[in-house]
Design a protein around this motif. Structure first.
Motif, PDB file in Angstrom:
ATOM      1  N   GLU A  91       3.910   9.224  -9.393  1.00  0.00           N
ATOM      2  CA  GLU A  91       3.987   9.187  -7.921  1.00  0.00           C
ATOM      3  C   GLU A  91       2.821   9.962  -7.305  1.00  0.00           C
ATOM      4  OE1 GLU A  91       5.908   7.542  -5.825  1.00  0.00           O
ATOM      5  OE2 GLU A  91       7.239   6.584  -7.256  1.00  0.00           O
ATOM      6  N   GLY A  92       3.122  11.053  -6.594  1.00  0.00           N
ATOM      7  CA  GLY A  92       2.095  11.779  -5.857  1.00  0.00           C
ATOM      8  C   GLY A  92       1.087  12.462  -6.754  1.00  0.00           C
ATOM      9  N   CYS A  93      -0.082  12.763  -6.166  1.00  0.00           N
ATOM     10  CA  CYS A  93      -1.183  13.364  -6.910  1.00  0.00           C
ATOM     11  C   CYS A  93      -1.971  14.248  -5.952  1.00  0.00           C
ATOM     12  CB  CYS A  93      -2.055  12.249  -7.472  1.00  0.00           C
ATOM     13  SG  CYS A  93      -3.281  12.724  -8.684  1.00  0.00           S
ATOM     14  N   TYR A  94      -2.239  15.504  -6.368  1.00  0.00           N
ATOM     15  CA  TYR A  94      -2.928  16.447  -5.477  1.00  0.00           C
ATOM     16  C   TYR A  94      -3.752  17.411  -6.311  1.00  0.00           C
ATOM     17  CZ  TYR A  94      -3.615  20.232  -2.095  1.00  0.00           C
ATOM     18  OH  TYR A  94      -4.171  21.191  -1.285  1.00  0.00           O
ATOM     19  N   TYR A  95      -5.027  17.571  -5.957  1.00  0.00           N
ATOM     20  CA  TYR A  95      -5.925  18.467  -6.695  1.00  0.00           C
ATOM     21  C   TYR A  95      -6.256  19.697  -5.850  1.00  0.00           C
ATOM     22  CZ  TYR A  95     -10.140  20.432  -8.749  1.00  0.00           C
ATOM     23  OH  TYR A  95     -11.056  21.305  -9.298  1.00  0.00           O
ATOM     24  N   THR A  96      -6.228  20.867  -6.502  1.00  0.00           N
ATOM     25  CA  THR A  96      -6.666  22.092  -5.856  1.00  0.00           C
ATOM     26  C   THR A  96      -6.957  23.138  -6.923  1.00  0.00           C
ATOM     27  OG1 THR A  96      -6.117  23.809  -4.219  1.00  0.00           O
ATOM     28  CG2 THR A  96      -4.313  23.002  -5.583  1.00  0.00           C
ATOM     29  N   GLY A  97      -8.012  23.912  -6.720  1.00  0.00           N
ATOM     30  CA  GLY A  97      -8.284  25.072  -7.552  1.00  0.00           C
ATOM     31  C   GLY A  97      -8.358  24.809  -9.036  1.00  0.00           C
ATOM     32  N   ASN A 135       0.854  -1.185   0.000  1.00  0.00           N
ATOM     33  CA  ASN A 135       0.000   0.000   0.000  1.00  0.00           C
ATOM     34  C   ASN A 135       0.892   1.237   0.000  1.00  0.00           C
ATOM     35  OD1 ASN A 135      -1.543  -2.313   1.425  1.00  0.00           O
ATOM     36  ND2 ASN A 135      -3.102  -0.886   0.697  1.00  0.00           N
ATOM     37  N   CYS A 136       0.954   1.877  -1.145  1.00  0.00           N
ATOM     38  CA  CYS A 136       1.924   2.957  -1.336  1.00  0.00           C
ATOM     39  C   CYS A 136       1.296   4.292  -0.973  1.00  0.00           C
ATOM     40  CB  CYS A 136       2.453   2.929  -2.766  1.00  0.00           C
ATOM     41  SG  CYS A 136       4.022   3.792  -2.928  1.00  0.00           S
ATOM     42  N   ALA A 137       0.706   4.982  -1.932  1.00  0.00           N
ATOM     43  CA  ALA A 137       0.073   6.260  -1.621  1.00  0.00           C
ATOM     44  C   ALA A 137      -1.444   6.087  -1.700  1.00  0.00           C
ATOM     45  CB  ALA A 137       0.586   7.345  -2.558  1.00  0.00           C
ATOM     46  N   GLY A 138      -2.161   7.136  -2.060  1.00  0.00           N
ATOM     47  CA  GLY A 138      -3.619   7.087  -2.085  1.00  0.00           C
ATOM     48  C   GLY A 138      -4.152   8.499  -2.150  1.00  0.00           C
ATOM     49  N   GLY A 139      -5.313   8.718  -1.552  1.00  0.00           N
ATOM     50  CA  GLY A 139      -5.895  10.048  -1.552  1.00  0.00           C
ATOM     51  C   GLY A 139      -7.146  10.108  -0.704  1.00  0.00           C
ATOM     52  N   ALA A 140      -7.443  11.296  -0.198  1.00  0.00           N
ATOM     53  CA  ALA A 140      -8.654  11.521   0.590  1.00  0.00           C
ATOM     54  C   ALA A 140      -9.814  11.857  -0.333  1.00  0.00           C
ATOM     55  CB  ALA A 140      -8.426  12.659   1.575  1.00  0.00           C
ATOM     56  N   THR A 141     -11.018  11.461   0.061  1.00  0.00           N
ATOM     57  CA  THR A 141     -12.218  11.804  -0.699  1.00  0.00           C
ATOM     58  C   THR A 141     -12.968  12.941   0.002  1.00  0.00           C
ATOM     59  OG1 THR A 141     -13.733  10.303   0.458  1.00  0.00           O
ATOM     60  CG2 THR A 141     -12.437   9.383  -1.372  1.00  0.00           C
ATOM     61  N   PRO A 142     -13.805  13.675  -0.729  1.00  0.00           N
ATOM     62  CA  PRO A 142     -14.595  14.742  -0.103  1.00  0.00           C
ATOM     63  C   PRO A 142     -15.606  14.222   0.906  1.00  0.00           C
ATOM     64  CG  PRO A 142     -14.484  15.054  -2.491  1.00  0.00           C
ATOM     65  CD  PRO A 142     -13.938  13.691  -2.202  1.00  0.00           C
ATOM     66  N   GLY A 146      14.279  13.629  -7.023  1.00  0.00           N
ATOM     67  CA  GLY A 146      13.588  12.452  -6.506  1.00  0.00           C
ATOM     68  C   GLY A 146      12.158  12.740  -6.100  1.00  0.00           C
ATOM     69  N   VAL A 147      11.425  13.492  -6.926  1.00  0.00           N
ATOM     70  CA  VAL A 147      10.069  13.911  -6.572  1.00  0.00           C
ATOM     71  C   VAL A 147       9.189  12.700  -6.251  1.00  0.00           C
ATOM     72  CG1 VAL A 147      10.230  16.016  -7.945  1.00  0.00           C
ATOM     73  CG2 VAL A 147       9.323  13.951  -8.994  1.00  0.00           C
ATOM     74  N   ASP A 148       8.314  12.869  -5.256  1.00  0.00           N
ATOM     75  CA  ASP A 148       7.476  11.749  -4.828  1.00  0.00           C
ATOM     76  C   ASP A 148       6.121  12.277  -4.383  1.00  0.00           C
ATOM     77  OD1 ASP A 148       6.538   9.356  -3.117  1.00  0.00           O
ATOM     78  OD2 ASP A 148       8.357   8.580  -4.030  1.00  0.00           O
ATOM     79  N   ASN A 149       5.728  11.989  -3.139  1.00  0.00           N
ATOM     80  CA  ASN A 149       4.419  12.433  -2.650  1.00  0.00           C
ATOM     81  C   ASN A 149       4.301  13.951  -2.696  1.00  0.00           C
ATOM     82  OD1 ASN A 149       3.870   9.973   0.041  1.00  0.00           O
ATOM     83  ND2 ASN A 149       3.892   9.740  -2.169  1.00  0.00           N
ATOM     84  N   ILE A 150       3.072  14.442  -2.860  1.00  0.00           N
ATOM     85  CA  ILE A 150       2.831  15.870  -2.967  1.00  0.00           C
ATOM     86  C   ILE A 150       1.548  16.235  -2.227  1.00  0.00           C
ATOM     87  CG2 ILE A 150       1.640  15.558  -5.184  1.00  0.00           C
ATOM     88  CD1 ILE A 150       2.713  18.307  -6.026  1.00  0.00           C
ATOM     89  N   THR A 151       1.569  17.396  -1.583  1.00  0.00           N
ATOM     90  CA  THR A 151       0.363  17.934  -0.955  1.00  0.00           C
ATOM     91  C   THR A 151       0.412  19.450  -1.090  1.00  0.00           C
ATOM     92  OG1 THR A 151      -1.068  17.792   1.001  1.00  0.00           O
ATOM     93  CG2 THR A 151       1.277  18.164   1.405  1.00  0.00           C
ATOM     94  N   GLY A 152      -0.565  20.128  -0.508  1.00  0.00           N
ATOM     95  CA  GLY A 152      -0.597  21.572  -0.614  1.00  0.00           C
ATOM     96  C   GLY A 152      -1.248  22.204   0.596  1.00  0.00           C
ATOM     97  N   ALA A 153      -0.993  23.507   0.765  1.00  0.00           N
ATOM     98  CA  ALA A 153      -1.584  24.298   1.837  1.00  0.00           C
ATOM     99  C   ALA A 153      -2.631  25.227   1.241  1.00  0.00           C
ATOM    100  CB  ALA A 153      -0.506  25.096   2.562  1.00  0.00           C
ATOM    101  N   SER A 154      -3.509  25.750   2.089  1.00  0.00           N
ATOM    102  CA  SER A 154      -4.553  26.651   1.599  1.00  0.00           C
ATOM    103  C   SER A 154      -3.976  27.936   1.027  1.00  0.00           C
ATOM    104  CB  SER A 154      -5.538  26.973   2.731  1.00  0.00           C
ATOM    105  OG  SER A 154      -4.865  27.562   3.836  1.00  0.00           O
ATOM    106  N   SER A 155      -2.724  28.249   1.346  1.00  0.00           N
ATOM    107  CA  SER A 155      -2.037  29.417   0.808  1.00  0.00           C
ATOM    108  C   SER A 155      -1.734  29.277  -0.682  1.00  0.00           C
ATOM    109  CB  SER A 155      -0.715  29.619   1.548  1.00  0.00           C
ATOM    110  OG  SER A 155       0.109  28.470   1.388  1.00  0.00           O
ATOM    111  N   GLY A 156      -1.844  28.058  -1.215  1.00  0.00           N
ATOM    112  CA  GLY A 156      -1.456  27.786  -2.595  1.00  0.00           C
ATOM    113  C   GLY A 156      -0.077  27.199  -2.729  1.00  0.00           C
ATOM    114  N   ASP A 157       0.662  27.087  -1.620  1.00  0.00           N
ATOM    115  CA  ASP A 157       1.987  26.468  -1.658  1.00  0.00           C
ATOM    116  C   ASP A 157       1.854  24.959  -1.822  1.00  0.00           C
ATOM    117  OD1 ASP A 157       3.482  28.891  -1.097  1.00  0.00           O
ATOM    118  OD2 ASP A 157       2.714  28.743   0.953  1.00  0.00           O
ATOM    119  N   LEU A 158       2.665  24.397  -2.723  1.00  0.00           N
ATOM    120  CA  LEU A 158       2.772  22.952  -2.849  1.00  0.00           C
ATOM    121  C   LEU A 158       3.952  22.466  -2.022  1.00  0.00           C
ATOM    122  CD1 LEU A 158       2.303  22.535  -6.715  1.00  0.00           C
ATOM    123  CD2 LEU A 158       0.565  22.241  -4.940  1.00  0.00           C
ATOM    124  N   TYR A 159       3.839  21.258  -1.463  1.00  0.00           N
ATOM    125  CA  TYR A 159       4.910  20.636  -0.699  1.00  0.00           C
ATOM    126  C   TYR A 159       5.210  19.280  -1.335  1.00  0.00           C
ATOM    127  CZ  TYR A 159       4.353  24.176   2.943  1.00  0.00           C
ATOM    128  OH  TYR A 159       4.310  25.373   3.635  1.00  0.00           O
TER     129      TYR A 159
END
Length: 389
Positions: free
Chosen positions: A256-262, A133-140, A303-316
């Motif tokens: 690898e990582g996947c993140y949706y916003t805006g 079980n590697c990565a995944g994602g949250a649902t609304p 070595g890019v991998d998992n990705i997330t973001g903050a409400s400020s618009g910054d990606l991590y």
């Protein structure tokens, strides 16, 4: 490629000459000309390592919240090996952090529950007897999609609060799953595939909020610019892998990582060090970052991998290898280290996720100081500080 010119030098020259496309949507509407470049971040330089061996900007602190094969502090639950993808969910006045376990046969996922003050009050299992079980994602609707990373891997829908068994979602395809991200506007789930010639998918459920039925589609295109989607004929049971079923399907080197916003879905490919930006409204594909397109000095993010973001618009963006950093990509196109873990040279950073109020960042060092591939020395951390919101 011109004789005697390296790929990186050639691509840098192309970028300087205006050969890369400007972004069209989401965070990139401010339109800097090309992928993100190194610069000074909003939090300033990294300080000397703290007691946990983590370099952070001034004003930020770290704590270890769990160690693989040891009891989570304040509970009787033993934390899983090889912690990987993760997410946070609100839970009354507190929140829950869930984490996958990237080991075969007994992988699954676990959860840690926090009260309103950030104290750990419980830890428990939410998925059992699955593999890698590697990565995944949250649902609304508050579930965690835990993705198996092997050729016939499946997506499991799990319940962070516990008390309900996880459910297989084979309609989302059987392939080497990595991460998932939900787009509530278009009512689809984006999916990455960790193959050298993998694809980028989206799943359109028959009913939004119910992943038991729907259509799996694959991205079709020739590179950055306009793209389209086509139906995968046989996503569940196949003799031809899903990535080979549709002519013209676009190939990605190690999704690898996947993140949706805006309105934009960001996803990473480790084989070529890229962060992609899919503008869902315009149906176009661009590059948010490419370590070959850094025009001055060495790329800070590799070595890019998992990705997330903050409400400020910054990606991590977390590194698998590199120098064990989480890097920020700011909305104005600056890429800069946010933290660095020292002494974990044979590990990787996994599972970055913000608490619901945006004040705490969670992540793991999958193999810890020992670097043992079984992940029995994994560490899971919490970072607290003045995050932009």
């Amino acid at each position: 490629m011109p004789i005697g010119l390296s790929r990186r030098a050639f691509l840098r020259t192309t970028a300087i000459a205006g050969g890369t496309a400007a972004f069209t949507g989401g965070l990139w509407q401010q339109a800097f000309a090309g992928p993100a470049q190194p610069g000074v971040g909003p939090y300033g330089p990294l300080q000397a390592p703290d007691a946990n061996g983590i370099q952070l900007p001034a004003g930020f602190t770290s704590r270890v919240i769990a160690r693989s094969m040891q009891r989570v502090p304040g509970t009787r639950y033993t934390w899983h090996p090889a912690p990987d993808g993760g997410a946070c969910f609100p839970d009354g006045d507190g929140w829950i952090y869930v984490s996958n376990s990237e080991v075969p046969v007994v992988g699954g996922a676990s959860a840690v529950r926090f009260d309103a003050s950030g104290n750990i009050v419980d830890a428990y299992r939410i998925l059992n007897l699955t593999t890698l079980n590697c990565a995944g994602g949250a649902t609304p609707w508050g579930t965690w999609l835990s993705c198996e990373e092997y050729a016939f891997g499946i997506v499991y829908e799990t319940y962070p609060q516990g008390g309900r068994p996880a459910v297989q979602r084979p309609a989302m395809g059987r392939f080497k799953h990595e991460a998932a991200a939900c787009d509530p506007v278009r009512k689809v789930v984006y999916l990455t595939e960790d193959e050298r010639d993998g694809c980028f998918y989206r799943f359109r459920p028959k009913v939004w909020g119910d992943l038991s039925e729907g259509v799996l589609e694959v991205l079709v295109g020739s590179g950055t610019g306009p793209v389209t989607w086509r139906k995968v004929p046989n996503p569940r049971l196949w003799t031809t892998p899903t990535r080979d079923q549709v002519p013209g399907a676009m190939r990605f080197n190690g999704g690898e990582g996947c993140y949706y916003t805006g309105g934009v879905c960001y996803f990473t490919t480790k084989g070529d060090g890229r962060v992609w930006a899919y503008d869902a409204e315009a149906e176009t594909l661009d590059l948010a970052y490419d370590d070959d397109l850094v025009t001055e000095g060495e790329p800070p993010l590799t070595g890019v991998d998992n990705i997330t973001g903050a409400s400020s618009g910054d990606l991590y963006v977390a590194e698998d290898g590199g120098n064990m950093e989480i890097n920020m990509i700011t909305p104005d196109g600056v890429v800069t280290p946010f933290l660095r873990v020292l002494g974990h040279d044979e590990s990787e950073i996994t599972g970055p996720a913000f608490s619901p109020d945006g004040t705490r960042l969670y992540f793991s060092s999958q193999r810890g100081r020992s670097g043992f591939i079984g992940g029995t020395d994994g560490y899971t951390y919490e970072i607290t500080g003045p995050f932009r919101r």
